[in-house]
Scaffold this active site. Structure first.
Site, PDB file in Angstrom:
ATOM      1  N   GLY A 144      12.287   0.315   3.467  1.00  0.00           N
ATOM      2  CA  GLY A 144      13.412  -0.062   2.618  1.00  0.00           C
ATOM      3  C   GLY A 144      14.423  -0.911   3.366  1.00  0.00           C
TER       4      GLY A 144
ATOM      5  N   ALA B 272       0.837  -1.211   0.000  1.00  0.00           N
ATOM      6  CA  ALA B 272       0.000   0.000   0.000  1.00  0.00           C
ATOM      7  C   ALA B 272       0.868   1.255   0.000  1.00  0.00           C
ATOM      8  CB  ALA B 272      -0.896  -0.001   1.229  1.00  0.00           C
TER       9      ALA B 272
ATOM     10  N   ASN C 282       8.856   8.605   5.122  1.00  0.00           N
ATOM     11  CA  ASN C 282       7.685   9.385   4.729  1.00  0.00           C
ATOM     12  C   ASN C 282       6.872   9.761   5.959  1.00  0.00           C
ATOM     13  OD1 ASN C 282       4.679   8.305   4.662  1.00  0.00           O
ATOM     14  ND2 ASN C 282       6.002   6.488   4.490  1.00  0.00           N
ATOM     15  N   ARG C 283       6.334  10.974   5.876  1.00  0.00           N
ATOM     16  CA  ARG C 283       5.337  11.409   6.858  1.00  0.00           C
ATOM     17  C   ARG C 283       4.179  12.038   6.077  1.00  0.00           C
ATOM     18  NH1 ARG C 283       9.885  14.798   8.261  1.00  0.00           N
ATOM     19  NH2 ARG C 283       9.678  16.892   7.378  1.00  0.00           N
TER      20      ARG C 283
ATOM     21  N   LYS D 120      -2.252   5.129  -4.089  1.00  0.00           N
ATOM     22  CA  LYS D 120      -3.155   5.479  -2.994  1.00  0.00           C
ATOM     23  C   LYS D 120      -4.597   5.616  -3.446  1.00  0.00           C
ATOM     24  CE  LYS D 120       0.082   7.700   0.204  1.00  0.00           C
ATOM     25  NZ  LYS D 120      -0.144   7.259   1.595  1.00  0.00           N
TER      26      LYS D 120
ATOM     27  N   ASN E 172      -5.766  -0.837   8.133  1.00  0.00           N
ATOM     28  CA  ASN E 172      -4.440  -0.290   8.430  1.00  0.00           C
ATOM     29  C   ASN E 172      -4.485   0.513   9.726  1.00  0.00           C
ATOM     30  OD1 ASN E 172      -1.900   0.803   8.434  1.00  0.00           O
ATOM     31  ND2 ASN E 172      -2.323   2.301   6.835  1.00  0.00           N
TER      32      ASN E 172
ATOM     33  N   LYS F  90      -3.112  -4.850   9.113  1.00  0.00           N
ATOM     34  CA  LYS F  90      -1.706  -4.463   8.924  1.00  0.00           C
ATOM     35  C   LYS F  90      -1.171  -3.798  10.186  1.00  0.00           C
ATOM     36  CE  LYS F  90       1.362  -2.044   5.729  1.00  0.00           C
ATOM     37  NZ  LYS F  90       1.424  -1.413   4.403  1.00  0.00           N
TER      38      LYS F  90
END
Ligand SMILES: Cc1cc2nc3c(=O)[nH]c(=O)nc-3n(C[C@H](O)[C@H](O)[C@H](O)COP(=O)(O)O)c2cc1C
Length: 343
Positions: free
Chosen positions: A254, A57, A106-107, A61, A166, A204
């Site tokens: 990553g 995901a 990411n934020r 998006k 999620n 998740k």
């Protein structure tokens, strides 16, 4: 090919590079998904997957490029996170490439165009092309987050092959608290009431859990009728990193997430004893990485960040590599390999 393009893409600000990529994918001529080696066919929760290698995901998006991503060789694609209302997310910059670490921070904060746009993006999909999951979340300013998930289930289930609840994004304040005991039971009860027959529901989780959390989450998931657990989302922890962006706030994904995600998967496998299918994500960038998760207990794997560094051919290469590993090991199918690791 991607080796030549990468320096150009990396000159663009990361979010812009993502937008350009999505636009290019939308322009791509439609192509059929590749045919996979028969040994890769696998099934969980009543769904058949031609390959266990999926797109995680966050890449698609709003459900705009699921068709092209199946065409590139993903065995399944998870759209989202989709929230009931459109949401702009956090102030920019909010997405960082950590090139030296093959990582991303990411934020974003669930930036997405909302349920209605996702419904439009998925309405005309050709179900024969492959498996599409839809990952759902709650709006940041929602007065009732549990009601947001129930609304997501009702709105998206008719379009999805599976749904993912999620509760593990680190970028919506308080969201991960839903993983705690009582709230998780309450959430899963509401989701259970909203669900429709024939659409499995996955959960998740975050990789930042304490030792008691695993057994509690597995119990709540099984009791709540969850069909599989996705391990895991991005981490708030910071393993040693080289990049100048290492101290940016947000979720890390990553290569540096690889060992943590594998460790979390093993913990979930140990407490579930194979009673709940597991899906592994976090730092997978090669067939060997995917294989390590499968023998540690994952029925399927997903990836996102490695695409940034290794390009769009990666999913197919991993599938081919997995078929070669099965052959080398003398194992007939992915299902026969799940959870066979000797520690
Ligand atoms: C830019 C970016 C955006 C993401 N957005 C979402 C999201 O909206 N919902 C979600 O469940 N996970 C999201 N993720 C997490 C990924 O699905 C995945 O769990 C995580 O990145 C670990 O896999 P990877 O190391 O292969 O990227 C996002 C990850 C990245 C890098």
């Amino acid at each position: 090919m991607y080796r030549l393009l990468r320096p150009l893409i990396f000159r663009l600000e990361p979010e812009r590079a993502h937008r350009v990529t999505i636009a290019a994918l939308k322009l791509m001529p439609r192509r059929r998904p590749p045919s996979f080696d028969g040994s890769l066919t696998t099934s969980i929760a009543g769904l058949g997957f031609p390959s266990p290698v999926g797109l995680a995901a966050g890449f698609d998006k709003d459900g705009e490029v699921h068709g092209p991503m199946l065409g590139l060789g993903f065995g399944f694609v998870e759209v989202g996170t989709v929230t009931p209302q459109p949401q702009t997310g956090n102030p920019k910059p909010r997405l960082f490439r950590l090139v030296e670490d093959e990582a991303v921070i990411n934020r974003l904060g669930f930036n997405n165009r909302g349920q209605a746009a996702a419904v439009a993006g998925l309405a005309d999909r050709d179900r024969s092309r492959g498996v599409i999951g839809i990952n759902i979340g709650a709006n940041k300013d929602s007065a009732d987050r549990i009601a947001d998930y129930a609304a997501g289930v009702r709105a998206m289930a008719p379009l999805a092959d599976y749904l993912t609840i999620n509760i593990s994004s680190p970028n919506t304040p308080g969201l991960r608290d839903l993983q705690a005991g009582g709230e998780l039971v309450e959430l899963l009860a509401a989701v259970g009431e909203a669900r429709i027959d024939g659409v499995p529901i996955f959960l998740k989780v975050a990789p930042d859990l304490n030792s008691g959390d695993h057994a509690r989450i597995i119990r709540a998931a099984i009791d709540g009728g969850i069909d599989a657990l996705i391990v895991a989302n991005t981490t708030l922890s910071r393993p040693p990193l080289k990049s100048r962006h290492a101290k940016e706030a947000g979720g890390l994904s990553g290569a540096p997430l690889k060992l943590l995600a594998l460790d979390q998967l093993r913990r979930f496998r140990a407490v579930s004893g194979g009673k709940l299918p597991l899906i592994a994500t976090g730092g997978i960038a090669s067939a060997e990485d995917a294989w390590a998760r499968i023998i540690a207990g994952a029925s399927l794997v997903q990836l996102y960040s490695a695409l940034v560094y290794h390009g769009p051919g990666l999913a197919r290469r991993i599938s081919e590599g997995l078929a070669a590993i099965l052959k080398r090991e003398g194992i007939a199918s992915i299902a026969d390999a799940v959870g066979t690791e000797r520690l």
